[in-house]
Design a protein around this motif. Structure first.
Motif, mmCIF file in Angstrom:
data_model
loop_
_atom_site.group_PDB
_atom_site.id
_atom_site.type_symbol
_atom_site.label_atom_id
_atom_site.label_comp_id
_atom_site.label_asym_id
_atom_site.label_seq_id
_atom_site.Cartn_x
_atom_site.Cartn_y
_atom_site.Cartn_z
ATOM 1 N N ILE A 9 25.098 20.174 65.893
ATOM 2 C CA ILE A 9 24.870 21.535 65.386
ATOM 3 C C ILE A 9 25.216 22.559 66.462
ATOM 4 N N ILE A 10 24.762 22.327 67.694
ATOM 5 C CA ILE A 10 25.077 23.247 68.800
ATOM 6 C C ILE A 10 26.580 23.310 69.025
ATOM 7 N N PHE A 11 27.243 22.163 69.004
ATOM 8 C CA PHE A 11 28.695 22.118 69.182
ATOM 9 C C PHE A 11 29.403 22.867 68.049
ATOM 10 N N GLY A 12 28.895 22.719 66.833
ATOM 11 C CA GLY A 12 29.473 23.435 65.693
ATOM 12 C C GLY A 12 29.313 24.943 65.813
ATOM 13 N N ILE A 13 28.143 25.373 66.280
ATOM 14 C CA ILE A 13 27.918 26.815 66.469
ATOM 15 C C ILE A 13 28.868 27.357 67.532
ATOM 16 N N ILE A 14 29.053 26.614 68.613
ATOM 17 C CA ILE A 14 29.982 27.047 69.670
ATOM 18 C C ILE A 14 31.402 27.126 69.114
ATOM 19 N N LEU A 15 31.801 26.163 68.300
ATOM 20 C CA LEU A 15 33.145 26.205 67.697
ATOM 21 C C LEU A 15 33.312 27.387 66.754
ATOM 22 N N ILE A 16 32.251 27.715 65.997
ATOM 23 C CA ILE A 16 32.320 28.880 65.110
ATOM 24 C C ILE A 16 32.491 30.162 65.919
ATOM 25 N N ILE A 17 31.720 30.278 67.012
ATOM 26 C CA ILE A 17 31.826 31.468 67.861
ATOM 27 C C ILE A 17 33.232 31.567 68.459
ATOM 28 N N LEU A 18 33.763 30.454 68.942
ATOM 29 C CA LEU A 18 35.123 30.470 69.495
ATOM 30 C C LEU A 18 36.157 30.821 68.422
ATOM 31 N N GLY A 19 35.968 30.304 67.218
ATOM 32 C CA GLY A 19 36.879 30.628 66.127
ATOM 33 C C GLY A 19 36.850 32.103 65.780
ATOM 34 N N LEU A 57 34.481 36.724 80.622
ATOM 35 C CA LEU A 57 34.160 35.741 79.577
ATOM 36 C C LEU A 57 33.422 34.534 80.154
ATOM 37 N N SER A 58 33.788 34.124 81.368
ATOM 38 C CA SER A 58 33.103 33.008 82.017
ATOM 39 C C SER A 58 31.640 33.341 82.273
ATOM 40 N N LEU A 59 31.380 34.552 82.758
ATOM 41 C CA LEU A 59 29.995 34.973 82.984
ATOM 42 C C LEU A 59 29.208 35.022 81.677
ATOM 43 N N LEU A 60 29.826 35.552 80.641
ATOM 44 C CA LEU A 60 29.164 35.653 79.339
ATOM 45 C C LEU A 60 28.840 34.274 78.771
ATOM 46 N N LEU A 61 29.799 33.358 78.830
ATOM 47 C CA LEU A 61 29.554 31.997 78.329
ATOM 48 C C LEU A 61 28.520 31.266 79.163
ATOM 49 N N THR A 62 28.509 31.493 80.481
ATOM 50 C CA THR A 62 27.504 30.868 81.344
ATOM 51 C C THR A 62 26.108 31.336 80.965
ATOM 52 N N ILE A 64 25.144 32.560 78.019
ATOM 53 C CA ILE A 64 24.810 32.041 76.692
ATOM 54 C C ILE A 64 24.416 30.563 76.768
ATOM 55 N N LEU A 65 25.187 29.767 77.499
ATOM 56 C CA LEU A 65 24.871 28.338 77.602
ATOM 57 C C LEU A 65 23.566 28.104 78.354
ATOM 58 N N ASN A 66 23.283 28.908 79.391
ATOM 59 C CA ASN A 66 22.007 28.775 80.091
ATOM 60 C C ASN A 66 20.833 29.087 79.177
ATOM 61 N N ILE A 67 20.978 30.116 78.348
ATOM 62 C CA ILE A 67 19.909 30.453 77.397
ATOM 63 C C ILE A 67 19.712 29.316 76.399
ATOM 64 N N ILE A 68 20.803 28.777 75.877
ATOM 65 C CA ILE A 68 20.699 27.665 74.919
ATOM 66 C C ILE A 68 20.037 26.459 75.563
ATOM 67 N N LEU A 69 20.438 26.117 76.781
ATOM 68 C CA LEU A 69 19.868 24.937 77.445
ATOM 69 C C LEU A 69 18.410 25.149 77.832
ATOM 70 N N ARG A 70 18.022 26.376 78.195
ATOM 71 C CA ARG A 70 16.616 26.636 78.519
ATOM 72 C C ARG A 70 15.738 26.612 77.271
ATOM 73 N N LEU A 71 16.260 27.073 76.138
ATOM 74 C CA LEU A 71 15.490 27.029 74.900
ATOM 75 C C LEU A 71 15.339 25.605 74.390
ATOM 76 N N ARG A 72 16.286 24.777 74.743
ATOM 77 C CA ARG A 72 16.276 23.388 74.293
ATOM 78 C C ARG A 72 15.191 22.569 74.976
ATOM 79 N N LYS A 73 14.789 22.962 76.199
ATOM 80 C CA LYS A 73 13.791 22.175 76.950
ATOM 81 C C LYS A 73 12.410 22.349 76.395
#
Length: 73
Positions: A9-19, A57-62, A64-73
């Motif tokens: 699901i997380i991978f799908g959401i990332i693909l949707i955002i990239l699309g 874009l690298s900073l923005l993705l970093t 976003i991914l940090n927020i996703i990984l922190r919420l996952r814990k």
């Protein structure tokens, strides 16, 4: 098995955002035209290297991914 489903699901959401980014990238006026982006045009040659846009874009993705990984814990 639910672990794999969450990651899909997380991978799908990332693909949707990239699309969406690829679909609407031409409509974002500042993207690719920031100060620091390199664009060299000659007669039959165009060289484009968006350094500043890539860093932004690298900073923005970093973030976003940090927020996703922190919420996952």
């Amino acid at each position: 098995m639910s672990f794999m489903g969450k990651w899909l699901i997380i991978f799908g959401i990332i693909l949707i955002i990239l699309g969406l980014i690829f679909v609407f990238i031409d409509k974002i006026p500042f993207l690719g035209r920031l100060p620091g982006d390199i664009r060299i045009e000659k007669k039959n040659f165009v060289f484009y290297f968006p350094i500043t846009t890539s860093i932004l874009l690298s900073l923005l993705l970093t973030i976003i991914l940090n927020i996703i990984l922190r919420l996952r814990k």
